[in-house]
Design a protein around this motif. Sequence first.
Motif, PDB file in Angstrom:
ATOM      1  N   THR A  91      -4.517  -2.824   0.235  1.00 22.00           N
ATOM      2  CA  THR A  91      -3.646  -2.762  -0.939  1.00 22.00           C
ATOM      3  C   THR A  91      -3.220  -4.157  -1.371  1.00 22.00           C
ATOM      4  OG1 THR A  91      -2.811  -0.611  -0.185  1.00 22.00           O
ATOM      5  CG2 THR A  91      -1.537  -1.764  -1.869  1.00 22.00           C
TER       6      THR A  91
ATOM      7  N   SER B 253       4.614  -0.571  -3.321  1.00 22.94           N
ATOM      8  CA  SER B 253       4.412   0.412  -2.257  1.00 22.94           C
ATOM      9  C   SER B 253       5.260   0.116  -1.027  1.00 22.94           C
ATOM     10  CB  SER B 253       2.934   0.451  -1.854  1.00 22.94           C
ATOM     11  OG  SER B 253       2.110   0.759  -2.956  1.00 22.94           O
TER      12      SER B 253
ATOM     13  N   GLU C 290       1.009  -9.373   5.175  1.00 21.49           N
ATOM     14  CA  GLU C 290      -0.390  -8.976   5.298  1.00 21.49           C
ATOM     15  C   GLU C 290      -1.304 -10.207   5.344  1.00 21.49           C
ATOM     16  OE1 GLU C 290      -0.779  -5.923   5.958  1.00 21.49           O
ATOM     17  OE2 GLU C 290       1.253  -5.348   5.374  1.00 21.49           O
TER      18      GLU C 290
ATOM     19  N   GLN D  68      -4.896  -0.190   5.675  1.00 19.55           N
ATOM     20  CA  GLN D  68      -4.496   0.245   4.333  1.00 19.55           C
ATOM     21  C   GLN D  68      -3.600  -0.780   3.660  1.00 19.55           C
ATOM     22  OE1 GLN D  68      -6.022   3.051   3.050  1.00 19.55           O
ATOM     23  NE2 GLN D  68      -5.265   2.094   1.175  1.00 19.55           N
ATOM     24  N   GLY D  69      -2.665  -1.334   4.412  1.00 19.56           N
ATOM     25  CA  GLY D  69      -1.793  -2.361   3.853  1.00 19.56           C
ATOM     26  C   GLY D  69      -2.558  -3.609   3.459  1.00 19.56           C
TER      27      GLY D  69
ATOM     28  N   VAL E 254      -6.194  -5.969  -3.035  1.00 24.02           N
ATOM     29  CA  VAL E 254      -6.533  -5.499  -4.378  1.00 24.02           C
ATOM     30  C   VAL E 254      -5.506  -5.961  -5.402  1.00 24.02           C
ATOM     31  CG1 VAL E 254      -6.801  -3.438  -5.812  1.00 24.02           C
ATOM     32  CG2 VAL E 254      -7.822  -3.508  -3.531  1.00 24.02           C
ATOM     33  N   ASN E 255      -4.217  -5.798  -5.072  1.00 25.61           N
ATOM     34  CA  ASN E 255      -3.171  -6.130  -6.032  1.00 25.61           C
ATOM     35  C   ASN E 255      -1.857  -6.338  -5.289  1.00 25.61           C
ATOM     36  OD1 ASN E 255      -1.006  -5.780  -8.046  1.00 25.61           O
ATOM     37  ND2 ASN E 255      -2.675  -5.272  -9.442  1.00 25.61           N
ATOM     38  N   GLU E 256      -1.342  -7.563  -5.322  1.00 19.95           N
ATOM     39  CA  GLU E 256      -0.110  -7.857  -4.594  1.00 19.95           C
ATOM     40  C   GLU E 256       1.091  -7.151  -5.212  1.00 19.95           C
ATOM     41  OE1 GLU E 256       0.599 -11.955  -3.878  1.00 19.95           O
ATOM     42  OE2 GLU E 256      -1.131 -12.169  -2.535  1.00 19.95           O
TER      43      GLU E 256
ATOM     44  N   LEU F  42       1.041  -4.225  -6.685  1.00 20.99           N
ATOM     45  CA  LEU F  42       0.952  -2.839  -6.229  1.00 20.99           C
ATOM     46  C   LEU F  42       1.432  -2.725  -4.787  1.00 20.99           C
ATOM     47  CD1 LEU F  42       0.031   0.095  -6.632  1.00 20.99           C
ATOM     48  CD2 LEU F  42      -2.270  -0.616  -5.938  1.00 20.99           C
ATOM     49  N   ALA F  43       1.105  -3.712  -3.975  1.00 19.94           N
ATOM     50  CA  ALA F  43       1.548  -3.702  -2.582  1.00 19.94           C
ATOM     51  C   ALA F  43       3.069  -3.760  -2.496  1.00 19.94           C
ATOM     52  CB  ALA F  43       0.921  -4.880  -1.830  1.00 19.94           C
TER      53      ALA F  43
END
Length: 261
Positions: free
Chosen positions: A150, A161, A168, A146-147, A153-155, A157-158
């Motif tokens: 995320t 979160s 990652e 999941q990490g 897709v978008n750093e 957003l990561a």
Amino acid sequence: MLDDFLTRATLGGVGLTLATGPLGSFVIWRRMAYFGDATAHAAILGVALAYGFGLSVYLGTLAVALAMALTVASLSGRGHAMDTVLGVLAHSALAFGLVAASFLSGLRVDLSAFLFGDILAVSRADLGVIWGGSALVAAVLAWRWQGLLTATVNEELAQASGLDPRRERLVLVLALALTVAVAIKIVGALLIAALLIVPAAAARQLARSPETMALGATLIGALAVLGGLQASLAFDTPAGPSIVAVAAGIFALTLMVRRKT
């Protein structure tokens, strides 16, 4: 059963797809294809150093692949043009590896097996390394799934979160280095990136979610191994390139299927 060289080759190839399937999906999503090439080319230098110092080929390959992966990961955050950096590092490492090999008597003959793979020569000990390494990569990717998704897709957003995109990315490059070390004897340094990318690219044409793409890439990779080994046996062609050729054929079929749907 494991006394049959073709059985060992099949088990080794299928075991490798446990790592290349999900990892290849991230390579495509993050556009890291050239990164895979750089790490694989560096592995030849690891082979030469392992022979020179009397170490395990897997250990030497892993050490150099890890060094390359960490170097690229550190440079990626410093504003360098990554395609240029990767190009310089990939070809330099391959050249240094070939030069180093030229000083070692007997290695030049064996080097073609590490460039193009020699899956038919996989031993019982190799099977343990392949399955152990692939299982470790698959477990790490499942743990951080999941990490990793995320951050891919978008750093931003990561970060929001509570995730560290650099961590990652480091997980991915370390997994890639381990996969290269495991795969070099099966498909060789020049074809490792193809085995990572082609099955994942084929699965992408049909997948509805990241999870199904990773699973599909693993299954397509396994089919390519089975088909490639059969083609190699039937037509007396090199096994490693035959596996990649079958994977490319499956990719072409998935393109046709997608156009019709």
